[in-house]
Design an enzyme around this catalytic site. Structure first.
Site, mmCIF file in Angstrom:
data_model
loop_
_atom_site.group_PDB
_atom_site.id
_atom_site.type_symbol
_atom_site.label_atom_id
_atom_site.label_comp_id
_atom_site.label_asym_id
_atom_site.label_seq_id
_atom_site.Cartn_x
_atom_site.Cartn_y
_atom_site.Cartn_z
ATOM 1 N N SER A 88 0.818 -1.213 0.000
ATOM 2 C CA SER A 88 0.000 0.000 0.000
ATOM 3 C C SER A 88 0.857 1.271 0.000
ATOM 4 O O SER A 88 1.819 1.370 0.765
ATOM 5 C CB SER A 88 -0.883 -0.015 1.247
ATOM 6 N N GLU A 101 2.083 0.399 11.726
ATOM 7 C CA GLU A 101 2.603 1.768 11.566
ATOM 8 C C GLU A 101 1.971 2.783 12.516
ATOM 9 O O GLU A 101 2.048 3.988 12.293
ATOM 10 C CB GLU A 101 2.469 2.236 10.105
ATOM 11 N N TYR A 133 -1.309 3.230 13.266
ATOM 12 C CA TYR A 133 -2.658 3.712 12.976
ATOM 13 C C TYR A 133 -3.662 3.092 13.959
ATOM 14 O O TYR A 133 -3.287 2.334 14.856
ATOM 15 C CB TYR A 133 -3.009 3.422 11.510
ATOM 16 N N ARG A 144 -2.680 -6.216 7.988
ATOM 17 C CA ARG A 144 -1.337 -5.625 8.103
ATOM 18 C C ARG A 144 -1.084 -5.392 9.588
ATOM 19 O O ARG A 144 -1.675 -4.503 10.209
ATOM 20 C CB ARG A 144 -1.308 -4.297 7.346
ATOM 21 N N HIS A 166 5.132 5.734 12.968
ATOM 22 C CA HIS A 166 5.639 6.959 12.351
ATOM 23 C C HIS A 166 6.408 7.821 13.343
ATOM 24 O O HIS A 166 7.252 8.602 12.956
ATOM 25 C CB HIS A 166 4.493 7.764 11.742
ATOM 26 N N ARG A 207 7.487 0.833 -2.560
ATOM 27 C CA ARG A 207 8.230 1.840 -3.326
ATOM 28 C C ARG A 207 8.940 1.257 -4.553
ATOM 29 O O ARG A 207 9.048 1.953 -5.576
ATOM 30 C CB ARG A 207 9.214 2.554 -2.404
ATOM 31 N N GLN A 266 12.306 10.917 -1.077
ATOM 32 C CA GLN A 266 12.130 12.332 -1.375
ATOM 33 C C GLN A 266 10.898 12.657 -2.212
ATOM 34 O O GLN A 266 10.274 13.683 -1.993
ATOM 35 C CB GLN A 266 13.391 12.880 -2.061
ATOM 36 N N CYS A 299 8.405 10.356 -2.654
ATOM 37 C CA CYS A 299 7.257 9.517 -2.268
ATOM 38 C C CYS A 299 6.806 9.841 -0.849
ATOM 39 O O CYS A 299 5.909 10.656 -0.659
ATOM 40 C CB CYS A 299 7.566 8.041 -2.477
ATOM 41 N N ALA A 342 19.826 14.540 -14.624
ATOM 42 C CA ALA A 342 18.994 15.254 -15.600
ATOM 43 C C ALA A 342 19.286 14.777 -17.018
ATOM 44 O O ALA A 342 18.374 14.559 -17.821
ATOM 45 C CB ALA A 342 19.226 16.758 -15.483
ATOM 46 N N ARG A 386 28.547 25.624 10.083
ATOM 47 C CA ARG A 386 27.610 26.318 9.196
ATOM 48 C C ARG A 386 27.304 27.710 9.732
ATOM 49 O O ARG A 386 27.057 27.875 10.925
ATOM 50 C CB ARG A 386 26.319 25.517 9.065
ATOM 51 N N TRP A 438 16.261 13.600 10.122
ATOM 52 C CA TRP A 438 16.418 13.294 11.549
ATOM 53 C C TRP A 438 17.234 12.008 11.733
ATOM 54 O O TRP A 438 18.050 11.917 12.667
ATOM 55 C CB TRP A 438 15.063 13.189 12.249
ATOM 56 N N GLY A 452 21.157 20.961 -12.339
ATOM 57 C CA GLY A 452 22.025 21.929 -11.678
ATOM 58 C C GLY A 452 22.560 22.977 -12.615
ATOM 59 O O GLY A 452 22.842 24.113 -12.193
ATOM 60 N N ASP A 511 19.462 18.857 -6.596
ATOM 61 C CA ASP A 511 18.161 18.323 -6.225
ATOM 62 C C ASP A 511 17.817 17.265 -7.260
ATOM 63 O O ASP A 511 17.357 17.570 -8.357
ATOM 64 C CB ASP A 511 17.124 19.449 -6.219
HETATM 65 FE FE1 SF4 Z 1 12.262 4.882 -3.828
HETATM 66 FE FE2 SF4 Z 1 13.152 7.408 -3.701
HETATM 67 FE FE3 SF4 Z 1 11.533 6.607 -5.666
HETATM 68 FE FE4 SF4 Z 1 10.603 6.853 -3.184
HETATM 69 S S1 SF4 Z 1 11.364 8.509 -4.480
HETATM 70 S S2 SF4 Z 1 10.209 5.180 -4.610
HETATM 71 S S3 SF4 Z 1 12.343 6.138 -2.024
HETATM 72 S S4 SF4 Z 1 13.622 5.913 -5.301
#
Ligand code: SF4
Length: 683
Positions: free
Chosen positions: A23, A167, A169, A217, A255, A316, A342, A344, A407, A574, A589, A660, A667
């Site tokens: 899911s 998770e 819930y 689950r 979570h 994923r 990042q 998802c 890119a 920094r 984190w 870039g 990014d």
């Molecule tokens: Fe995997 Fe990253 Fe794609 Fe999410 S964004 S499915 S963690 S490769």
């Protein structure tokens, strides 16, 4: 792959293999398109060989939604969308289960003018809205909502349902004394804390029919202080099996747990012991599904071979590659999920539509990517070229992509999959750009798999990859003959304007990555962004004789300590107030906690005086302070590497500058997406 790709029966469903697509909330569940985008997403996975797909959670009532874009199975406007999803998956030969969901105290119910509900009024770190305790009558009503949801799922054409009980819930909140402080029929001791999930399962089976499979689950370990112990977890598993669950899909962690569970820092296979002990406890009474941090079918095969589970759930990896199964069967390269979160999970938590860094088409199967704003001095030329005919019958045009980082790889892929001829120029002797640095970082080795995947795909598509070929004036004539050019030359490290920055003890970050084994014992990094954090992770990681999974478990109190040697003393400096800006919410984190455990010093708000042969001199209120270092590394941002832009702009060829090279940012989510978009826009 003998086991993982072998057929299996689950709750009466004949599955073609042992990989369940897990899911994932996509953020398009409520899109006002009749369910078209959602159906296209799932149908693409089914067409790529997914056997049983579990949808993102569909809330059983409005107060149980996990965000503003969730579907609510009981609300009328969602029914046509869900039905369309089921139909689309069936048309492509797949099977699909609707996940029935209630977020409980994790709900963002305030968005709908509601207050979250939970077993008890225990706030969470994860949700801003404190919950109130459900009354007995509300508990009964919620059980009815689950039951109605299951009956609706069956009526809408789904093949099964999955109850979301992990998770952290609602169902999971009832089983834990952390969040269930009741003293009635629904709480007070472990057996009564299990009463709610068992009542939900019974009601769902009654409503949907005994022949309708109900997966559960469950949480293999909450990873929370005060969580149910192993005996309680196994007791729940046995009771769910006795109550008729068609499968136990084992999730790990809440979570709000302080133990990372799905981030790249978690070694794949770390969680295998949890489904394994559940499988042993139920002794074949019900199939057990392993999940979390399994990103390759080869790992799944090992897990099944070891007897840790009967099936695996991968989520994923199906974002990263909708054809994961078909490609694996055909021994073709697979686009591996690299665990970055990042595009998802981080987006899902921000109520944004989900996609995938390494596969920007994920979640955009219909719309793909919008074309906008590329410099096009020769649009008329391009239009005339296009007028030549249809996609298949016309001559292939030649395109140039300059730079083979994320890119450029994505742009070349988009053009080549559209049937165009592509020459991909790369100044280095290997493609990958910044991914070549990232893959060196502990936990990020899979970034190398992305490079391998794209290189193999481009080769199969006939892309001509010219390595060690820095484009210059000699290439002008060749570029002028192209139908379009994508400039994707990436970034250069930004120098710092400090006395001593040109000293022999000072390296740029690419130099430091390349020489990581040879740096001194004390390293100071000038900079605190994502690359500085990655570098600190690499330099402080050290070595262990044991398995990385055991090391991870030991570091998080899940196993006995292991000896680690060789980590350096690293300090990040920094000027700004925050280390790790730009790193995603679910990863930052975990990375910073790992650095602190290894003794990395994270200093913010510093004022630089100079770099000396002895280290970095800071200007302090009480006078100068030397931060001693054998090596100083500058990781203080980037500049666009766009020196070719003027030459390309003069060629009267449509072109786009992406990644870039366009904005000086590192990014990768944006870079892959912009590259793919440019490839499509230039055709
Ligand atoms: Fe995997 Fe990253 Fe794609 Fe999410 S964004 S499915 S963690 S490769």
């Amino acid at each position: 792959m003998r086991r993982v790709l072998s057929p299996v029966t689950l709750g009466g469903l004949a599955l073609p293999h042992r990989v369940v697509m897990g899911s994932m909330h996509l953020g398009i569940e409520d899109r006002d398109d009749g369910g078209a985008a959602l159906a296209a997403f799932y149908a693409a996975r089914a067409a790529g060989g997914a056997g049983l797909i579990v949808t993102g959670g569909s809330a059983v009532n409005r107060v149980g939604t996990g965000g503003v874009h969730y579907s609510v199975v009981g609300e009328r406007e969602h029914a046509p969308r869900l039905a369309r999803v089921a139909e689309a998956v069936h048309e492509t030969g797949g099977l699909i289960a609707l996940q029935l969901f209630h977020a409980g105290r994790y709900a963002f119910a305030a968005s709908f003018g509601l207050r979250p509900v939970a077993p008890s009024a225990v706030p969470s770190r994860f949700s801003p809205d404190p919950p109130r305790a459900l009354t007995g009558a509300e508990i009964a009503a919620t059980i009815d909502d689950f039951a109605r949801g299951a009956a609706t799922a069956r009526r809408l054409g789904f093949d099964a349902v999955e109850l979301m009980g992990s998770e952290g819930y609602l169902l999971n909140q009832f089983t834990s004394a952390v969040t269930n402080r009741r003293d009635d029929g629904w709480g007070g001791d472990a057996a009564r804390r299990r009463a709610f999930p068992l009542a939900v399962l019974a009601a769902v089976r009654d409503a949907a029919g005994a022949d309708f499979p109900v997966l559960y689950r469950m949480s293999g370990a909450d990873l929370m202080d005060g969580a149910p112990d192993t005996d309680e977890v196994l007791a729940l598993a046995r009771e769910l099996a006795r109550a008729g669950a068609a499968a136990l899909n084992v999730g790990i962690g809440w979570h709000e747990s302080r133990v990372p569970t799905v981030q790249a820092v978690v070694p794949p296979g770390t969680w295998a012991p949890y489904p394994a002990r559940i499988r042993a406890a139920v002794a074949g009474a019900v199939p057990v599904i392993a999940s979390n941090r399994i990103n390759r079918l080869a790992q799944a095969e090992q897990l099944l071979a070891a007897g840790d589970a009967d099936l695996v759930s991968l989520a994923r990896p199906f974002l990263a590659d909708p054809e994961l199964i078909a490609r694996s069967r055909a021994a073709r390269p697979v686009n591996v999920c690299i665990g970055c979160n990042q595009a998802c999970i981080d987006r899902s938590l921000a109520d944004e539509p989900v996609s995938c860094m390494v596969n920007p088409a994920a979640g955009r199967e219909l719309s793909l990517l919008p074309a906008a704003g590329f410099a096009d001095p020769g649009a008329a030329v391009a239009d005339a070229t296009r007028a030549g005919g249809g996609e298949r019958g016309r001559d292939r045009r030649r395109y140039a992509v300059v730079g083979a980082g994320p890119a450029g790889l994505a742009a070349a892929h988009a053009l080549a999959t559209a049937g165009e001829r592509v020459v991909l120029y790369e100044a280095a002797d290997e493609p990958g750009g910044q991914f070549r640095l990232a893959r060196l970082v502990p936990g990020k080795a899979d970034y190398g798999a992305t490079i391998e995947y794209y290189a193999a795909e481009l080769a199969a598509l006939g892309v001509e990859l010219r390595l060690a070929h820095p484009v210059g004036p000699d290439d002008r004539a060749e570029l002028a003959g192209c139908a379009g050019i994508v400039l994707a030359t990436g970034v250069l490290p930004r120098p710092v304007d400090l006395p001593g920055a040109d000293g022999p003890n000072v390296l740029t970050y690419p130099q430091a990555f390349a020489a990581a084994d040879r740096l001194g014992e004390r390293v100071v990094v000038v900079g605190g962004g994502g690359i500085a954090v990655d570098l600190a992770h690499l330099l402080s990681h050290g070595r262990t004789d044991g398995d990385e999974r055991n090391r991870f478990r030991a570091e998080h109190g899940l196993a006995a300590p292991l000896g680690v040697t060789g980590g350096r003393q690293v300090t990040l400096l920094r000027r700004g107030p925050r280390i790790g800006t730009g790193i995603g919410r679910t990863t930052r984190w975990a990375l910073l906690a790992a650095l602190r455990r290894r003794g990395v010093l994270l200093r913010t708000g510093v004022r630089y005086d100079r770099i000396t042969p002895a280290g970095v001199l800071l200007a302090g209120a009480d006078g100068p302070e030397l931060v001693p270092a054998d090596t100083v590394v500058v990781a203080a941002g980037q500049l666009p590497a766009d020196a070719l832009r003027p030459m390309i702009a003069e060629l009267a060829v449509p072109y786009r500058v992406v990644g870039g090279a366009a904005d000086g940012a590192v990014d990768a989510v944006t870079a892959f997406a912009a590259g793919a978009e440019a490839g499509r826009a230039l055709r």
